[in-house]
Design a protein around this motif. Structure first.
Motif, PDB file in Angstrom:
ATOM      1  N   LEU A   1     -51.750  28.693 -32.423  1.00 58.43           N
ATOM      2  CA  LEU A   1     -51.448  29.238 -31.095  1.00 58.43           C
ATOM      3  C   LEU A   1     -50.934  30.669 -31.202  1.00 58.43           C
ATOM      4  O   LEU A   1     -51.351  31.563 -30.445  1.00 58.43           O
TER       5      LEU A   1
ATOM      6  N   PHE B   1     -55.563  31.239 -21.602  1.00 60.37           N
ATOM      7  CA  PHE B   1     -54.670  30.160 -22.043  1.00 60.37           C
ATOM      8  C   PHE B   1     -54.425  29.091 -20.978  1.00 60.37           C
ATOM      9  O   PHE B   1     -53.870  28.037 -21.286  1.00 60.37           O
TER      10      PHE B   1
ATOM     11  N   PRO C   1     -44.713  19.975 -26.461  1.00 63.10           N
ATOM     12  CA  PRO C   1     -45.680  20.794 -27.198  1.00 63.10           C
ATOM     13  C   PRO C   1     -45.254  20.875 -28.667  1.00 63.10           C
ATOM     14  O   PRO C   1     -44.079  21.109 -28.951  1.00 63.10           O
TER      15      PRO C   1
ATOM     16  N   SER D   1     -51.569  22.367 -30.712  1.00 63.55           N
ATOM     17  CA  SER D   1     -52.416  22.836 -31.829  1.00 63.55           C
ATOM     18  C   SER D   1     -51.629  22.850 -33.141  1.00 63.55           C
ATOM     19  O   SER D   1     -50.412  23.005 -33.152  1.00 63.55           O
TER      20      SER D   1
ATOM     21  N   ASP E   1     -48.600  24.297 -26.811  1.00 64.49           N
ATOM     22  CA  ASP E   1     -49.683  23.301 -26.817  1.00 64.49           C
ATOM     23  C   ASP E   1     -49.541  22.386 -28.035  1.00 64.49           C
ATOM     24  O   ASP E   1     -48.522  22.436 -28.735  1.00 64.49           O
TER      25      ASP E   1
ATOM     26  N   ARG F   1     -45.759  26.239 -15.158  1.00 65.50           N
ATOM     27  CA  ARG F   1     -46.512  25.124 -15.737  1.00 65.50           C
ATOM     28  C   ARG F   1     -46.088  23.775 -15.129  1.00 65.50           C
ATOM     29  O   ARG F   1     -46.913  22.896 -14.927  1.00 65.50           O
TER      30      ARG F   1
ATOM     31  N   THR G   1     -46.370  28.657 -20.299  1.00 63.63           N
ATOM     32  CA  THR G   1     -45.314  27.956 -19.559  1.00 63.63           C
ATOM     33  C   THR G   1     -44.397  28.932 -18.829  1.00 63.63           C
ATOM     34  O   THR G   1     -43.742  28.565 -17.858  1.00 63.63           O
TER      35      THR G   1
ATOM     36  N   ASP H   1     -53.044  26.571 -18.516  1.00 63.03           N
ATOM     37  CA  ASP H   1     -51.727  25.947 -18.365  1.00 63.03           C
ATOM     38  C   ASP H   1     -50.878  25.996 -19.628  1.00 63.03           C
ATOM     39  O   ASP H   1     -49.734  25.542 -19.619  1.00 63.03           O
ATOM     40  N   ARG H   2     -51.449  26.501 -20.711  1.00 60.72           N
ATOM     41  CA  ARG H   2     -50.633  26.593 -21.928  1.00 60.72           C
ATOM     42  C   ARG H   2     -49.572  27.692 -21.794  1.00 60.72           C
ATOM     43  O   ARG H   2     -48.637  27.743 -22.574  1.00 60.72           O
TER      44      ARG H   2
ATOM     45  N   ASN I   1     -45.402  26.349 -30.327  1.00 57.78           N
ATOM     46  CA  ASN I   1     -44.985  27.324 -29.304  1.00 57.78           C
ATOM     47  C   ASN I   1     -45.242  28.738 -29.806  1.00 57.78           C
ATOM     48  O   ASN I   1     -45.238  28.978 -31.005  1.00 57.78           O
TER      49      ASN I   1
END
Ligand code: FAD
Ligand code: ZN
Length: 474
Positions: A299, A249, A222, A294, A292, A161, A254, A251-252, A225
């Motif tokens: 997630l 997903f 983020p 969210s 991210d 990422r 990592t 680039d979410r 996770n």
């Protein structure tokens, strides 16, 4: 040939750094003349521990005037013997641990300025305290220093990422081999005013100068996770799973790490407190991390849904989704303890840190195994790594061989088998760990001669006396 440092040189160095900044007693030198793997042992005239960039400059200037070889050292966790001073040179080790100040954190510019001796974990914490992320993360982060990370262009688990260390730097300060200070500590994201000199020092393994400080990039933290430990039937399935998750997903993701059952077994055997996350045993595992912004468990739920679909396709055989930070940490602890567990296993381990194109990883694993089995009886492959980056630690035990000089000589045969395959795949024989003194011969054998020539020209231009970390890289 550099002159052997005399007592007069040592006392000049002492005057430059003060009594607490230098030692010469053999017992005090011990931690600085051995490597983390316990393979190399060297010797030094003195260890100098400067506290400021001016002191580093003064020390290097004295070394340049007296042609005393200099070996920069950070946390001494490197894997290629790059920090081990060659006893025959009678060199001076410059240990950077006292230059450990975080000079500045700028949340608006998303940067921080740190001294080279800062331990990586402390940098991560300082970034977190400013509600930012410094994403470089690797098994040695509790003791390695950012100067060492920069000098090896370390990779780690978040390259997928965020890129390698090289990608996380905006500016650099370094002491040149003649003792001058280069202040390139700019915090700019755009600067096309000629050659980008910082990249010369990044990944140079201390052969071109001493990095004393850097401006690092920070990222948003983020808020959410998700971590999953998954059993997969094969590296092919792992690759398909990677492609599937990447599609969903982006680039979410990592981190996407592959490891074999043999790796897990080593960790369970040598690292206290670890346990198998799954009830049954499986041939291969993937550890993935997503992050991210969210809210709540969104997630994790999304990842759970994706894993169910992957299970229907038989890409995943079984999985454990971390329910909290503690569980996530436990999964990562297994992954990050593999190098330590492998080090503690008796026998001769041949380490290979290779890169090929991501899609070629399964074929490479097959070809490597077939070639080793054909050539050697009873090999055990300890294969793990950053599948998402096309980078594998393809390590091998040949059973029955113990650590010895003869075994070390035979290492050549094992590594040649592997590196010849890497060459066929147009890959890299050292993806993360550098050259140090361990891979100097391989560099000559596998690197394009024009590239080697350019490297030599750069080395001669910056360090005409050859005092910076002699015998390493070139
Ligand atoms: P050192 O080992 O002290 O030095 C490494 C090199 O940098 C030497 O050539 C030294 O001369 C030079 N150097 C050090 N400081 C300076 C300076 N200030 N200026 C100029 N030269 C300097 N690496 C990865 O890339 N990815 C991984 O996932 C990874 N995992 C690891 C896991 C474990 C458990 C361990 C022990 C190591 C791992 N490594 C990994 C190896 C990695 O290279 C080091 O951990 C780290 O980047 C080196 O930092 P260090 O401070 O220990 O450097
Ligand atoms: Zn690695």
């Amino acid at each position: 040939m550099p002159a052997v440092p005399r007592t007069a040189t040592i006392s000049r160095l002492g005057a430059a750094v003060g009594a607490q900044g230098i030692f010469t007693d053999p017992a005090d030198l011990e931690p600085y003349i051995n490597d983390w793997r316990g393979i190399y042992r060297g010797g030094a005239a003195a260890v100098v521990r400067p506290a400021t960039v001016e002191q580093v400059a003064a020390v290097v200037k004295i070394c340049a005037e007296t042609q005393t070889p200099v070996v920069p050292q950070g946390g001494n966790t490197g894997m290629c013997g790059a920090t081990v001073p060659n006893a025959g040179d009678n060199p001076v080790v410059i240990a950077m641990g006292r230059m450990n100040r975080i000079r500045n954190v700028d949340p608006l510019n998303n940067t921080m300025t740190v001294e080279a001796g800062c331990v990586l974990a402390n940098i991560q914490t300082a970034a977190a305290e400013a509600e930012r992320l410094f994403p470089l993360s690797l098994g040695g982060e509790g003791s390695c220093q950012i100067g060492g990370n920069l000098s090896t262009n370390a990779g780690g688990v978040n390259v997928l990422r965020y890129g390698n260390t090289r990608d996380l730097v905006l500016g650099l300060e370094a002491v040149l081999p003649d003792g001058r200070i280069w202040n390139g500590l700019r915090s700019l994201r755009k600067d096309n005013t000629g050659y980008d000199l910082k990249h010369l020092f990044i990944g140079a393994e201390g052969t071109l100068g001493i990095i004393t400080a850097a401006v690092l990039k920070l990222f948003p933290r983020p808020s959410s996770n998700a971590t999953a430990w998954m059993a997969v039937p094969s590296p092919d399935a792992a690759l398909q799973l990677f492609s599937l998750l990447r599609q969903q997903f982006g680039d979410r993701i990592t981190a996407f790490e592959l490891l074999s059952r043999a790796c897990l077994q080593l960790v369970l055997k040598h690292i206290p407190g670890t346990r198998d996350p799954l009830a049954d045993s499986h041939p291969w595992y993937v550890l993935t991390e997503l992050g991210d912004g969210s809210p709540g468990d969104a997630l994790r739920s999304e990842l759970e849904g994706a894993l169910e679909r992957a299970m229907e396709k038989q890409l995943v055989l079984d999985a454990a989704l971390a329910e909290n930070k503690g569980q996530s940490k436990a999964f990562w602890h297994i992954r990050e303890s593999i190098p330590e567990a492998a080090r503690d296993e008796p026998g001769m381990l041949y380490r290979h840190d290779i890169a090929v194109a991501v899609g070629q990883i399964p074929a490479f694993i097959r070809d490597g195994q077939a070639a080793l089995e054909q050539r050697f009886k009873d090999t055990r492959i300890i294969c793990f790594g950053h599948l998402g980056d096309g980078n594998l630690h393809y390590n091998t035990y040949v059973e029955g061989r113990l650590r010895s000089d003869a075994a070390a000589r035979e290492a050549h045969d094992v590594t040649t088998v592997i590196y010849d395959i890497v060459q066929r795949y147009q890959g890299s024989f050292s993806a993360e760990h550098g050259i140090g003194m361990a891979k100097v011969e391989e560099l000559k054998r596998y690197k394009n001669p024009v590239e080697i020539d350019l490297m030599r020209m750069v080395k001669r231009a910056l360090d005409p006396q050859g005092i910076m970390n002699p015998g390493k890289v070139l």
